[in-house]
Design a protein around this motif. Structure first.
Motif, PDB file in Angstrom:
ATOM      1  N   VAL A  28       0.845  -1.204   0.000  1.00 54.13           N
ATOM      2  CA  VAL A  28       0.000   0.000   0.000  1.00 54.13           C
ATOM      3  C   VAL A  28       0.875   1.247   0.000  1.00 54.13           C
ATOM      4  O   VAL A  28       0.597   2.212  -0.712  1.00 54.13           O
ATOM      5  CB  VAL A  28      -0.969  -0.009   1.201  1.00 54.13           C
ATOM      6  N   TRP A  29       1.928   1.250   0.798  1.00 61.20           N
ATOM      7  CA  TRP A  29       2.865   2.380   0.851  1.00 61.20           C
ATOM      8  C   TRP A  29       3.376   2.701  -0.551  1.00 61.20           C
ATOM      9  O   TRP A  29       3.343   3.850  -0.985  1.00 61.20           O
ATOM     10  CB  TRP A  29       4.028   2.031   1.786  1.00 61.20           C
ATOM     11  N   GLN A  30       3.841   1.673  -1.263  1.00 59.42           N
ATOM     12  CA  GLN A  30       4.369   1.894  -2.617  1.00 59.42           C
ATOM     13  C   GLN A  30       3.268   2.291  -3.582  1.00 59.42           C
ATOM     14  O   GLN A  30       3.479   3.142  -4.447  1.00 59.42           O
ATOM     15  CB  GLN A  30       5.105   0.658  -3.113  1.00 59.42           C
ATOM     16  N   ALA A  31       2.097   1.688  -3.469  1.00 63.70           N
ATOM     17  CA  ALA A  31       0.985   2.019  -4.367  1.00 63.70           C
ATOM     18  C   ALA A  31       0.552   3.473  -4.204  1.00 63.70           C
ATOM     19  O   ALA A  31       0.076   4.092  -5.159  1.00 63.70           O
ATOM     20  CB  ALA A  31      -0.200   1.090  -4.108  1.00 63.70           C
ATOM     21  N   LEU A  75      -8.205   2.290  10.507  1.00 55.55           N
ATOM     22  CA  LEU A  75      -8.974   3.533  10.519  1.00 55.55           C
ATOM     23  C   LEU A  75      -8.196   4.674   9.868  1.00 55.55           C
ATOM     24  O   LEU A  75      -8.730   5.398   9.021  1.00 55.55           O
ATOM     25  CB  LEU A  75      -9.348   3.901  11.957  1.00 55.55           C
ATOM     26  N   VAL A  76      -6.938   4.822  10.238  1.00 51.78           N
ATOM     27  CA  VAL A  76      -6.111   5.890   9.667  1.00 51.78           C
ATOM     28  C   VAL A  76      -5.931   5.664   8.166  1.00 51.78           C
ATOM     29  O   VAL A  76      -6.077   6.600   7.367  1.00 51.78           O
ATOM     30  CB  VAL A  76      -4.752   5.979  10.397  1.00 51.78           C
ATOM     31  N   LEU A  77      -5.651   4.436   7.774  1.00 47.73           N
ATOM     32  CA  LEU A  77      -5.506   4.123   6.345  1.00 47.73           C
ATOM     33  C   LEU A  77      -6.811   4.389   5.601  1.00 47.73           C
ATOM     34  O   LEU A  77      -6.821   5.048   4.556  1.00 47.73           O
ATOM     35  CB  LEU A  77      -5.078   2.671   6.162  1.00 47.73           C
ATOM     36  N   GLY A  78      -7.914   3.905   6.145  1.00 45.58           N
ATOM     37  CA  GLY A  78      -9.212   4.094   5.493  1.00 45.58           C
ATOM     38  C   GLY A  78      -9.605   5.558   5.369  1.00 45.58           C
ATOM     39  O   GLY A  78     -10.089   5.995   4.321  1.00 45.58           O
ATOM     40  N   LEU A  79      -9.390   6.323   6.435  1.00 43.30           N
ATOM     41  CA  LEU A  79      -9.702   7.760   6.375  1.00 43.30           C
ATOM     42  C   LEU A  79      -8.833   8.469   5.346  1.00 43.30           C
ATOM     43  O   LEU A  79      -9.305   9.332   4.602  1.00 43.30           O
ATOM     44  CB  LEU A  79      -9.524   8.407   7.747  1.00 43.30           C
ATOM     45  N   ALA A  84      -8.863  11.198   0.505  1.00 43.49           N
ATOM     46  CA  ALA A  84      -7.825  11.444  -0.501  1.00 43.49           C
ATOM     47  C   ALA A  84      -6.675  12.265   0.078  1.00 43.49           C
ATOM     48  O   ALA A  84      -6.149  13.167  -0.560  1.00 43.49           O
ATOM     49  CB  ALA A  84      -8.409  12.112  -1.742  1.00 43.49           C
ATOM     50  N   LEU A  85      -6.280  11.914   1.308  1.00 42.83           N
ATOM     51  CA  LEU A  85      -5.142  12.551   1.968  1.00 42.83           C
ATOM     52  C   LEU A  85      -4.000  11.535   2.004  1.00 42.83           C
ATOM     53  O   LEU A  85      -3.915  10.698   2.911  1.00 42.83           O
ATOM     54  CB  LEU A  85      -5.512  12.994   3.390  1.00 42.83           C
ATOM     55  N   THR A  86      -3.146  11.613   1.003  1.00 51.12           N
ATOM     56  CA  THR A  86      -2.076  10.628   0.856  1.00 51.12           C
ATOM     57  C   THR A  86      -1.194  10.525   2.097  1.00 51.12           C
ATOM     58  O   THR A  86      -0.880   9.407   2.518  1.00 51.12           O
ATOM     59  CB  THR A  86      -1.243  10.925  -0.405  1.00 51.12           C
ATOM     60  N   PRO A  87      -0.767  11.637   2.728  1.00 48.41           N
ATOM     61  CA  PRO A  87       0.065  11.482   3.931  1.00 48.41           C
ATOM     62  C   PRO A  87      -0.634  10.695   5.043  1.00 48.41           C
ATOM     63  O   PRO A  87       0.003   9.901   5.739  1.00 48.41           O
ATOM     64  CB  PRO A  87       0.354  12.921   4.367  1.00 48.41           C
ATOM     65  N   LEU A  88      -1.930  10.901   5.212  1.00 53.66           N
ATOM     66  CA  LEU A  88      -2.679  10.159   6.226  1.00 53.66           C
ATOM     67  C   LEU A  88      -2.770   8.678   5.853  1.00 53.66           C
ATOM     68  O   LEU A  88      -2.605   7.798   6.709  1.00 53.66           O
ATOM     69  CB  LEU A  88      -4.075  10.764   6.391  1.00 53.66           C
ATOM     70  N   ALA A  89      -3.010   8.404   4.585  1.00 53.91           N
ATOM     71  CA  ALA A  89      -3.065   7.018   4.125  1.00 53.91           C
ATOM     72  C   ALA A  89      -1.707   6.343   4.282  1.00 53.91           C
ATOM     73  O   ALA A  89      -1.632   5.166   4.677  1.00 53.91           O
ATOM     74  CB  ALA A  89      -3.529   6.959   2.668  1.00 53.91           C
ATOM     75  N   VAL A  94       1.749   2.500   7.339  1.00 54.96           N
ATOM     76  CA  VAL A  94       2.848   2.249   8.281  1.00 54.96           C
ATOM     77  C   VAL A  94       2.318   1.612   9.562  1.00 54.96           C
ATOM     78  O   VAL A  94       2.908   0.664  10.089  1.00 54.96           O
ATOM     79  CB  VAL A  94       3.616   3.550   8.584  1.00 54.96           C
ATOM     80  N   LEU A  95       1.195   2.118  10.078  1.00 56.28           N
ATOM     81  CA  LEU A  95       0.632   1.543  11.303  1.00 56.28           C
ATOM     82  C   LEU A  95       0.236   0.078  11.106  1.00 56.28           C
ATOM     83  O   LEU A  95       0.499  -0.766  11.962  1.00 56.28           O
ATOM     84  CB  LEU A  95      -0.569   2.362  11.776  1.00 56.28           C
ATOM     85  N   VAL A  96      -0.381  -0.222   9.970  1.00 53.19           N
ATOM     86  CA  VAL A  96      -0.762  -1.606   9.671  1.00 53.19           C
ATOM     87  C   VAL A  96       0.488  -2.472   9.550  1.00 53.19           C
ATOM     88  O   VAL A  96       0.570  -3.564  10.136  1.00 53.19           O
ATOM     89  CB  VAL A  96      -1.619  -1.681   8.391  1.00 53.19           C
TER      90      VAL A  96
END
Length: 124
Positions: A28-31, A75-79, A84-89, A94-96
């Motif tokens: 996901v990080w790379q995507a 939750l952080v990834l989903g939000l 559409a906030l790439t830094p939050l995703a 990273v958390l996952v």
């Protein structure tokens, strides 16, 4: 007899789950356009939550557990994806991944009684 003696596959399954989440977080990080060179250092950022232990084991366990569980990471990834906030995703990825890495190594959520007491069992 301990539960682990009768069901050794549970520990292996939990570690396999952790490996899958670590890998998924990296994918996901790379995507999302994250550079792989920053992924590994970012994996250590959730451990900053251990500073909560300066306030005692109860406070430390709360802070640690907030940063080291599937719900918060998802939750952080989903939000981040939904808004559409790439830094939050990226933070969610990273958390996952970090939670997966911890589970892969056999660690888990902390008990307020001792840092070595985790939900999968004692560390060390």
């Amino acid at each position: 007899m301990h539960l682990e003696d009768t069901t050794p596959w549970v520990r292996r399954w939990r570690r396999l789950e952790g490996a899958a989440a670590l890998l998924l977080g990296g994918v996901v990080w790379q995507a999302l356009g994250g550079e792989l060179v920053w992924f590994v250092p970012a994996l250590f950022l959730p451990d900053i939550s251990m500073l909560g232990y300066l306030g005692g084991t109860h406070t430390g366990a709360i802070g640690y557990n907030i940063a080291h569980n599937w719900f918060v990471g998802g939750l952080v990834l989903g939000l981040g994806l939904w808004l559409a906030l790439t830094p939050l995703a990226l933070a969610g990825a990273v958390l996952v991944a970090h939670t997966g890495g911890d589970r892969l190594l056999g660690s888990g959520l902390q008990s307020p009684t001792s840092f070595n007491a985790t939900h999968p069992g004692r560390i060390g």
